[in-house]
Each structure stands twice: as structure tokens, then as C-alpha cells.
Design a protein around this motif. Structure first.
Motif, PDB file in Angstrom:
ATOM      1  N   LEU A  87      30.648 -25.537  -7.033  1.00 51.80           N
ATOM      2  CA  LEU A  87      30.081 -25.181  -8.200  1.00 51.80           C
ATOM      3  C   LEU A  87      29.193 -26.389  -8.620  1.00 51.80           C
ATOM      4  CD1 LEU A  87      32.424 -24.090 -11.091  1.00 51.80           C
ATOM      5  CD2 LEU A  87      30.702 -22.968 -10.017  1.00 51.80           C
ATOM      6  N   ILE A  88      27.661 -25.929  -8.742  1.00 54.73           N
ATOM      7  CA  ILE A  88      26.838 -26.879  -8.981  1.00 54.73           C
ATOM      8  C   ILE A  88      26.698 -27.053 -10.447  1.00 54.73           C
ATOM      9  CG2 ILE A  88      24.438 -27.435  -8.275  1.00 54.73           C
ATOM     10  CD1 ILE A  88      24.542 -25.040  -6.420  1.00 54.73           C
ATOM     11  N   VAL A  89      27.077 -28.361 -10.837  1.00 52.78           N
ATOM     12  CA  VAL A  89      27.223 -28.420 -12.358  1.00 52.78           C
ATOM     13  C   VAL A  89      26.361 -29.677 -12.908  1.00 52.78           C
ATOM     14  CG1 VAL A  89      29.357 -27.283 -12.513  1.00 52.78           C
ATOM     15  CG2 VAL A  89      29.157 -29.745 -12.093  1.00 52.78           C
ATOM     16  N   LYS A  90      26.285 -29.778 -14.231  1.00 52.40           N
ATOM     17  CA  LYS A  90      25.708 -30.949 -14.966  1.00 52.40           C
ATOM     18  C   LYS A  90      26.936 -31.708 -15.319  1.00 52.40           C
ATOM     19  CE  LYS A  90      21.672 -28.620 -16.706  1.00 52.40           C
ATOM     20  NZ  LYS A  90      21.007 -28.078 -18.273  1.00 52.40           N
ATOM     21  N   LYS A  91      26.851 -32.928 -15.273  1.00 50.71           N
ATOM     22  CA  LYS A  91      27.750 -33.713 -15.993  1.00 50.71           C
ATOM     23  C   LYS A  91      28.425 -33.249 -17.341  1.00 50.71           C
ATOM     24  CE  LYS A  91      29.485 -38.408 -16.603  1.00 50.71           C
ATOM     25  NZ  LYS A  91      29.019 -39.777 -16.520  1.00 50.71           N
ATOM     26  N   SER A  93      28.431 -30.203 -18.618  1.00 57.21           N
ATOM     27  CA  SER A  93      29.085 -28.899 -18.587  1.00 57.21           C
ATOM     28  C   SER A  93      30.318 -28.617 -17.559  1.00 57.21           C
ATOM     29  CB  SER A  93      27.955 -27.993 -18.769  1.00 57.21           C
ATOM     30  OG  SER A  93      27.408 -27.946 -17.281  1.00 57.21           O
ATOM     31  N   LYS A  94      30.482 -29.601 -16.688  1.00 56.38           N
ATOM     32  CA  LYS A  94      31.236 -29.688 -15.503  1.00 56.38           C
ATOM     33  C   LYS A  94      32.772 -29.010 -16.109  1.00 56.38           C
ATOM     34  CE  LYS A  94      33.495 -32.559 -12.003  1.00 56.38           C
ATOM     35  NZ  LYS A  94      33.468 -33.817 -11.415  1.00 56.38           N
ATOM     36  N   ASP A  95      33.145 -30.127 -16.927  1.00 59.48           N
ATOM     37  CA  ASP A  95      34.735 -29.508 -17.378  1.00 59.48           C
ATOM     38  C   ASP A  95      34.693 -28.183 -17.915  1.00 59.48           C
ATOM     39  OD1 ASP A  95      35.512 -32.207 -16.495  1.00 59.48           O
ATOM     40  OD2 ASP A  95      35.293 -33.025 -18.684  1.00 59.48           O
ATOM     41  N   ARG A  96      33.735 -28.085 -18.789  1.00 57.74           N
ATOM     42  CA  ARG A  96      33.827 -26.419 -19.320  1.00 57.74           C
ATOM     43  C   ARG A  96      33.874 -25.217 -18.211  1.00 57.74           C
ATOM     44  NH1 ARG A  96      28.775 -24.650 -22.930  1.00 57.74           N
ATOM     45  NH2 ARG A  96      28.190 -26.156 -21.139  1.00 57.74           N
ATOM     46  N   TYR A  97      33.194 -25.271 -17.292  1.00 58.87           N
ATOM     47  CA  TYR A  97      32.982 -24.398 -16.434  1.00 58.87           C
ATOM     48  C   TYR A  97      34.262 -24.450 -15.542  1.00 58.87           C
ATOM     49  CZ  TYR A  97      28.321 -23.471 -18.109  1.00 58.87           C
ATOM     50  OH  TYR A  97      27.427 -23.210 -18.588  1.00 58.87           O
ATOM     51  N   LEU A  98      34.715 -25.545 -15.042  1.00 59.71           N
ATOM     52  CA  LEU A  98      35.793 -25.996 -14.140  1.00 59.71           C
ATOM     53  C   LEU A  98      36.963 -25.197 -14.830  1.00 59.71           C
ATOM     54  CD1 LEU A  98      35.635 -29.294 -12.340  1.00 59.71           C
ATOM     55  CD2 LEU A  98      35.792 -26.856 -11.466  1.00 59.71           C
ATOM     56  N   ALA A  99      36.971 -25.482 -16.267  1.00 65.13           N
ATOM     57  CA  ALA A  99      38.460 -24.979 -16.943  1.00 65.13           C
ATOM     58  C   ALA A  99      38.408 -23.246 -16.857  1.00 65.13           C
ATOM     59  CB  ALA A  99      38.407 -25.537 -18.296  1.00 65.13           C
ATOM     60  N   ARG A 100      37.218 -22.819 -17.197  1.00 63.08           N
ATOM     61  CA  ARG A 100      37.239 -21.359 -17.144  1.00 63.08           C
ATOM     62  C   ARG A 100      37.538 -20.789 -15.698  1.00 63.08           C
ATOM     63  NH1 ARG A 100      31.569 -20.381 -20.209  1.00 63.08           N
ATOM     64  NH2 ARG A 100      32.329 -21.428 -22.150  1.00 63.08           N
ATOM     65  N   LEU A 101      36.884 -21.338 -14.653  1.00 64.39           N
ATOM     66  CA  LEU A 101      37.273 -20.973 -13.181  1.00 64.39           C
ATOM     67  C   LEU A 101      38.665 -21.047 -12.855  1.00 64.39           C
ATOM     68  CD1 LEU A 101      36.319 -20.266 -10.496  1.00 64.39           C
ATOM     69  CD2 LEU A 101      35.738 -22.459  -9.996  1.00 64.39           C
TER      70      LEU A 101
END
Length: 125
Positions: A87-91, A93-101
């Protein structure tokens, strides 16, 4: 040079500068981080972003986490390799997208290796 020509050149330079701040393309991250075959073509002409000896890896931006999940599972089913996601992420939003995934992965009880890379602020030249 006329005033119009000066303004046109200035606009072109501003647009060029703005585009350079837009960030890298997904393919730039694949080229930088993939330690296998890039754009491996499957029988249906879909492409695995990065195929290693052990993994079929999908690279995607954080907001496309669900698409990355589906693609990595499909690529795994077609190659016999373990699914992987980068996942290519901004610092921010990283936690939000990782939590969903990770919630989806856990709920489906599947094994997928997940890594993140930080979004780059300039294009490769």
C-alpha cells in the motif's frame, strides 16, 4: 516577446511545476521496490505488478485497499504464489487504510503479506 507570450510561458511553467509535486505514479513504486518480475502478464492479459519467487504482489494507493486485496488474491490464484500487497500511503492516512485492509483480511481468514511505502512528493526524472 509579447505580454501574451510571457503569460503563456509562465502558465506552462506553473503547470509543469505543479505536476512535479503531484507525486509518483504507481509504476514508479513498483520499479523502485519490486525484487522480481515487473508487470508479469497472466493468461487473461491482466498484469501482476510484481511477481517474485514466492509472491504475487499488487501495489496500490491506500484508498484503493479493497481493489488491491481482490487483485492480490486473484493473482495468487493464477500464479500459485502467496498474495502480497504494497500500500502506497500518506503518513496521515496510513493507519486508517491499514485498519480497513487488515479487518477484511482477518474476517476472511486469509494469509496475505502486507507492506506500506510512503508517498513520494516528487516525480522520478
Amino acid at each position: 516577446m509579447t505580454h501574451f507570450q510571457h503569460n503563456t510561458i509562465a502558465i506552462i511553467l506553473m503547470v509543469t511545476a505543479f505536476k512535479s509535486l503531484a507525486g509518483w505514479k504507481e509504476s514508479n513504486y513498483v520499479e523502485l521496490y519490486c525484487e522480481g518480475e515487473i508487470e508479469y502478464v497472466l493468461h487473461d492479459n491482466s498484469r501482476v505488478d510484481c511477481l517474485t519467487e514466492t509472491h504475487a504482489i499488487e501495489y496500490d494507493y491506500g484508498e484503493k485497499w479493497a481493489e488491491a486485496l481482490g487483485q492480490s488474491i486473484f493473482y495468487s490464484s493464477q500464479t500459485g504464489k502467496k498474495p502480497g500487497i504494497v500500500l502506497i500511503v500518506k503518513k496521515s492516512s496510513k493507519d486508517r487504510y491499514l485498519a480497513r485492509l487488515n479487518a477484511a483480511i482477518s474476517h476472511a481468514n486469509i494469509e496475505i503479506d502486507v507492506q506500506t511505502v510512503s508517498i513520494k512528493e516528487t516525480n522520478l526524472k
